[in-house]
Design a protein around this motif. Structure first.
Motif, PDB file in Angstrom:
ATOM      1  N   GLY A  49       0.702  -1.403  -0.025  1.00  0.00           N
ATOM      2  CA  GLY A  49      -0.065  -0.119  -0.010  1.00  0.00           C
ATOM      3  C   GLY A  49       0.921   1.382   0.043  1.00  0.00           C
ATOM      4  O   GLY A  49       2.072   1.106   0.201  1.00  0.00           O
ATOM      5  N   THR A  50       0.184   2.326  -0.314  1.00  0.00           N
ATOM      6  CA  THR A  50       0.954   3.562  -0.373  1.00  0.00           C
ATOM      7  C   THR A  50       1.580   3.803   0.960  1.00  0.00           C
ATOM      8  O   THR A  50       2.668   4.573   1.142  1.00  0.00           O
ATOM      9  N   ARG A  51       0.881   3.637   1.937  1.00  0.00           N
ATOM     10  CA  ARG A  51       1.428   3.976   3.364  1.00  0.00           C
ATOM     11  C   ARG A  51       2.646   3.103   3.606  1.00  0.00           C
ATOM     12  O   ARG A  51       3.432   3.518   4.736  1.00  0.00           O
ATOM     13  N   PHE A  52       2.985   2.118   3.067  1.00  0.00           N
ATOM     14  CA  PHE A  52       4.226   1.251   3.005  1.00  0.00           C
ATOM     15  C   PHE A  52       5.054   1.703   1.883  1.00  0.00           C
ATOM     16  O   PHE A  52       6.127   1.173   2.064  1.00  0.00           O
ATOM     17  N   ASN A  53       4.656   2.412   1.101  1.00  0.00           N
ATOM     18  CA  ASN A  53       5.705   2.939  -0.060  1.00  0.00           C
ATOM     19  C   ASN A  53       5.954   1.649  -0.711  1.00  0.00           C
ATOM     20  O   ASN A  53       6.979   1.307  -1.382  1.00  0.00           O
ATOM     21  N   TYR A  54       4.948   0.734  -1.013  1.00  0.00           N
ATOM     22  CA  TYR A  54       5.214  -0.293  -1.830  1.00  0.00           C
ATOM     23  C   TYR A  54       3.871  -1.004  -2.419  1.00  0.00           C
ATOM     24  O   TYR A  54       2.805  -1.051  -1.767  1.00  0.00           O
ATOM     25  N   THR A  55       3.814  -1.002  -3.706  1.00  0.00           N
ATOM     26  CA  THR A  55       2.682  -1.060  -4.394  1.00  0.00           C
ATOM     27  C   THR A  55       2.954  -1.998  -5.639  1.00  0.00           C
ATOM     28  O   THR A  55       2.414  -1.747  -6.767  1.00  0.00           O
ATOM     29  N   PRO A  63      -6.902  -9.567  -9.595  1.00  0.00           N
ATOM     30  CA  PRO A  63      -6.772  -8.363  -8.391  1.00  0.00           C
ATOM     31  C   PRO A  63      -5.400  -8.190  -7.668  1.00  0.00           C
ATOM     32  O   PRO A  63      -4.730  -9.079  -7.444  1.00  0.00           O
ATOM     33  N   ILE A  64      -5.211  -7.174  -7.127  1.00  0.00           N
ATOM     34  CA  ILE A  64      -3.950  -6.831  -6.612  1.00  0.00           C
ATOM     35  C   ILE A  64      -3.496  -7.708  -5.598  1.00  0.00           C
ATOM     36  O   ILE A  64      -2.399  -8.340  -5.277  1.00  0.00           O
ATOM     37  N   TYR A  65      -4.560  -8.221  -4.586  1.00  0.00           N
ATOM     38  CA  TYR A  65      -4.383  -9.024  -3.406  1.00  0.00           C
ATOM     39  C   TYR A  65      -3.909 -10.456  -4.119  1.00  0.00           C
ATOM     40  O   TYR A  65      -2.922 -11.039  -3.581  1.00  0.00           O
ATOM     41  N   LYS A  66      -4.088 -10.799  -5.257  1.00  0.00           N
ATOM     42  CA  LYS A  66      -3.654 -11.958  -6.015  1.00  0.00           C
ATOM     43  C   LYS A  66      -2.526 -11.768  -6.397  1.00  0.00           C
ATOM     44  O   LYS A  66      -1.505 -12.824  -6.277  1.00  0.00           O
ATOM     45  N   GLN A 127      -3.625 -12.763   4.388  1.00  0.00           N
ATOM     46  CA  GLN A 127      -3.424 -11.268   4.394  1.00  0.00           C
ATOM     47  C   GLN A 127      -4.342 -10.678   5.149  1.00  0.00           C
ATOM     48  O   GLN A 127      -5.533 -11.137   5.492  1.00  0.00           O
ATOM     49  N   SER A 128      -4.077  -9.368   5.885  1.00  0.00           N
ATOM     50  CA  SER A 128      -4.799  -8.642   6.642  1.00  0.00           C
ATOM     51  C   SER A 128      -6.377  -8.342   5.873  1.00  0.00           C
ATOM     52  O   SER A 128      -7.233  -8.124   6.819  1.00  0.00           O
ATOM     53  N   SER A 129      -6.143  -8.053   4.616  1.00  0.00           N
ATOM     54  CA  SER A 129      -7.251  -7.652   3.873  1.00  0.00           C
ATOM     55  C   SER A 129      -6.879  -7.730   2.486  1.00  0.00           C
ATOM     56  O   SER A 129      -5.782  -7.977   2.095  1.00  0.00           O
ATOM     57  N   LYS A 130      -7.888  -7.814   1.744  1.00  0.00           N
ATOM     58  CA  LYS A 130      -7.884  -7.927   0.111  1.00  0.00           C
ATOM     59  C   LYS A 130      -7.578  -6.625  -0.561  1.00  0.00           C
ATOM     60  O   LYS A 130      -8.575  -5.703  -0.344  1.00  0.00           O
ATOM     61  N   CYS A 131      -6.669  -6.450  -1.430  1.00  0.00           N
ATOM     62  CA  CYS A 131      -6.538  -5.064  -1.990  1.00  0.00           C
ATOM     63  C   CYS A 131      -6.873  -5.185  -3.365  1.00  0.00           C
ATOM     64  O   CYS A 131      -6.486  -6.069  -4.063  1.00  0.00           O
ATOM     65  N   ASN A 135      -5.597   2.485  -3.093  1.00  0.00           N
ATOM     66  CA  ASN A 135      -6.131   3.016  -1.735  1.00  0.00           C
ATOM     67  C   ASN A 135      -5.958   2.226  -0.739  1.00  0.00           C
ATOM     68  O   ASN A 135      -6.256   2.605   0.540  1.00  0.00           O
ATOM     69  N   ASP A 136      -6.225   0.763  -0.845  1.00  0.00           N
ATOM     70  CA  ASP A 136      -6.081  -0.314  -0.172  1.00  0.00           C
ATOM     71  C   ASP A 136      -4.804  -0.473   0.431  1.00  0.00           C
ATOM     72  O   ASP A 136      -3.687  -0.112  -0.222  1.00  0.00           O
ATOM     73  N   SER A 137      -4.858  -1.331   1.583  1.00  0.00           N
ATOM     74  CA  SER A 137      -3.303  -1.723   2.086  1.00  0.00           C
ATOM     75  C   SER A 137      -3.629  -3.244   2.567  1.00  0.00           C
ATOM     76  O   SER A 137      -4.743  -3.296   3.157  1.00  0.00           O
ATOM     77  N   SER A 138      -2.566  -3.759   2.808  1.00  0.00           N
ATOM     78  CA  SER A 138      -2.723  -5.165   3.520  1.00  0.00           C
ATOM     79  C   SER A 138      -1.276  -5.502   3.979  1.00  0.00           C
ATOM     80  O   SER A 138       0.078  -5.047   3.510  1.00  0.00           O
ATOM     81  N   VAL A 139      -1.211  -6.466   4.927  1.00  0.00           N
ATOM     82  CA  VAL A 139      -0.065  -7.188   5.381  1.00  0.00           C
ATOM     83  C   VAL A 139      -0.062  -8.411   5.343  1.00  0.00           C
ATOM     84  O   VAL A 139      -1.383  -8.878   5.667  1.00  0.00           O
ATOM     85  N   SER A 140       0.862  -9.156   4.927  1.00  0.00           N
ATOM     86  CA  SER A 140       0.627 -10.637   4.559  1.00  0.00           C
ATOM     87  C   SER A 140       1.466 -11.364   5.713  1.00  0.00           C
ATOM     88  O   SER A 140       2.307 -10.973   6.415  1.00  0.00           O
ATOM     89  N   TYR A 141       0.869 -12.539   6.266  1.00  0.00           N
ATOM     90  CA  TYR A 141       1.373 -13.289   7.186  1.00  0.00           C
ATOM     91  C   TYR A 141       1.557 -14.689   6.765  1.00  0.00           C
ATOM     92  O   TYR A 141       0.597 -15.424   6.013  1.00  0.00           O
ATOM     93  N   ALA A 142       2.882 -15.346   7.100  1.00  0.00           N
ATOM     94  CA  ALA A 142       2.777 -16.896   6.681  1.00  0.00           C
ATOM     95  C   ALA A 142       3.478 -17.488   7.822  1.00  0.00           C
ATOM     96  O   ALA A 142       4.110 -16.827   8.780  1.00  0.00           O
TER      97      ALA A 142
END
Length: 153
Positions: A49-55, A63-66, A127-131, A135-142
């Motif tokens: 996401g833009t708040r992480f400076n990584y898109t 979709p982005i989340y994929k 993922q914390s949410s599907k982007c 304007n969306d953001s997400s953090v992935s977990y494994a």
């Protein structure tokens, strides 16, 4: 660890070069060969996401989340292969914002230099949410587990 006597040795890993990851991996490898030793490596995966400076996006993945899922699984596959240099190359190529990339790199080096043969296997991913949009953001977990080749999990 209920009822078990144990000693906890926290090791904090900051920003390291791949060469330093290898040095620490060599130093710690002997402990991985001791069956009484347990390593716990903690890391989030992609911070998107833009708040992480990584898109990172790849429209061919859907979709982005994929695309994020594809990106993370590329890294997870390399971690499972246990090749530190391949993981470093992946990080350089994609710039994936894996917070614990250096602890993961150190652990890959530990497994490389240990006498035992270790198998790394990812068990879960989310993922914390599907982007869907920029304007969306997400953090992935494994979550992964490492076992010696002669052990089952």
């Amino acid at each position: 660890m209920r009822g078990k006597d144990f000693e906890l040795v926290p090791i904090m890993v900051g920003a390291l070069t791949p060469e330093r990851e290898a040095i620490y991996g060599q130093l710690l490898a002997k402990y991985a060969d001791d069956p009484r030793t347990l390593f716990i490596v903690s890391s989030d995966f992609c911070h998107w996401g833009t708040r992480f400076n990584y898109t990172f996006t790849d429209k061919s993945k859907g979709p982005i989340y994929k695309a994020i899922e594809w990106l993370d699984h590329q890294g997870m596959d390399l971690i499972e292969q246990g090749e530190p240099q391949a993981f470093t190359n992946y990080l350089r190529l994609y710039g994936n914002t894996i917070c614990g990339r250096h602890p993961i790199g150190v652990y890959l080096q530990i497994a490389k230099y240990a006498q035992a043969d270790f198998r790394i296997r990812f068990l879960n991913y989310d993922q914390s949410s599907k982007c869907y949009g920029m304007n969306d953001s997400s953090v992935s977990y494994a979550a992964a587990v490492v076992t010696a080749e002669d052990q089952q999990c």
